[in-house]
Design an enzyme around this catalytic site. Structure first.
Site, short mmCIF file in Angstrom:
data_model
loop_
_atom_site.label_atom_id
_atom_site.label_comp_id
_atom_site.label_asym_id
_atom_site.label_seq_id
_atom_site.Cartn_x
_atom_site.Cartn_y
_atom_site.Cartn_z
CG ASP A 107 22.08 -17.49 29.30
OD1 ASP A 107 22.56 -18.75 29.49
OD2 ASP A 107 22.20 -16.84 30.35
CB SER A 108 25.38 -21.44 26.21
OG SER A 108 24.11 -22.24 25.73
CG ASP A 137 19.05 -19.98 30.01
OD1 ASP A 137 18.56 -20.29 31.12
OD2 ASP A 137 19.92 -20.25 29.57
CE LYS A 153 19.00 -23.25 32.07
NZ LYS A 153 19.98 -22.43 32.53
CD GLU A 187 22.76 -18.26 35.06
OE1 GLU A 187 23.63 -17.66 35.32
OE2 GLU A 187 22.99 -18.93 33.86
CD GLU A 233 27.08 -24.34 34.04
OE1 GLU A 233 25.77 -23.81 33.86
OE2 GLU A 233 28.03 -24.08 33.31
#
Ligand code: KIV
Length: 271
Positions: free
Chosen positions: A51-52, A90, A120, A122, A189
């Site tokens: 999602d960057s 993501d 993925k 978070e 991270e």
């Protein structure tokens, strides 16, 4: 094309084997067809449609605004290019926190509409119900602990996480929770290298570090950062392997000059 020939060479199972053999896992982001084709052909193990994309493709300051539809667009473009790497996508902010049914719907959309291999997510304990529900549908999940950029408005900073004992202990617990739930790997991270080393040695699932030191089972970087396209971002953990910003600026400048001077196209470049 047979079903078998559609299965990419790198699978979640292969990543576990790589950890067992002590073979490091190389992961990079990609968000579009042309970049993914280069990255895959170079032999990367895992491509993350991160999602960057919100930052490097869309120009947002955080990853919060990117939508599921935008992620699906990027992931489809990447999957069309990839022959070898495992493709992980993501789940964007707001599509899995709080309601595991919504989380499953989001993950199913990604799998059906993009044909990627995994998602993925978070977080740890707070999202474990969503993780379990997605896994129970047969969708592989990669975890993501430490600095979780979707929570930037809660943290208020992109500084190193889990330096204090309490946060470090929670991260270790969360990592075990994700492994017990059945995640196939976990991104760590921006946490202290010693903590990442501890988590990596305690877990059977591979850890993929970004700013988490060399003991992780693999490493991930944002491809625009490591290629030096994006020059405004220089954290300590980033190694630049090229200076494409300079290469591209120079190429565009020469093109402009050639057009202005009437040098492009020349006789050989026309019909
Ligand atoms: O979105 C992303 O690029 C990521 C990596 C930094 C791990 O989550």
């Amino acid at each position: 094309m047979s079903v078998e020939s559609k299965v990419r060479a790198v699978t979640t199972y292969r990543l576990t084997e790589m950890k067992q053999r002590g073979e490091k896992i190389a992961m990079l982001t990609s968000y579009d067809y042309s970049m993914a084709k280069i990255v895959d052909a170079a032999g990367i193990d895992v491509i993350l449609v991160g999602d960057s994309a919100a930052n490097v493709m869309a120009g947002y300051e955080t990853t919060v605004p990117i939508t599921l539809d935008m992620m699906i667009y990027h992931a489809r473009s990447v999957v069309r290019a990839v022959e070898r790497a495992l493709v992980v996508v993501d789940l964007p902010f707001g599509t899995y926190q709080g309601n595991s049914k919504v989380a499953l719907d989001s993950a199913v959309r990604i799998m059906k509409e993009t044909e990627a291999d995994a998602v993925k997510m978070e977080g740890g304990e707070e999202i474990i119900e969503s993780v379990q529900r997605i896994l129970s549908a047969g969708i592989p999940v990669m975890g993501h602990l430490g600095l979780t950029p979707q929570s930037i408005h809660k943290f208020g900073t992109y500084a190193v996480r889990a330096k204090e004992e309490a946060e470090a202990a929670k991260l270790v617990r969360d990592a075990h929770l994700l492994e017990e739930a059945g995640c196939f790997a976990c991104v760590l991270e921006k946490i202290p290298a010693a903590l990442a080393a501890r988590v990596t040695s305690e877990l059977a699932m591979p850890t993929i570090g970004i700013g988490a030191g060399g003991a992780c089972d693999g490493q991930v970087l944002v491809v625009h950062d490591m290629l030096g396209i994006n020059k405004g971002f220089s954290p300590r953990f980033l190694r630049r392997y090229a200076d494409l910003h300079t290469v591209m600026t120079d190429a565009v400048g020469r093109y402009i000059a050639d057009v202005k001077e009437g040098d492009f196209p020349n006789e050989k470049e026309q019909y």
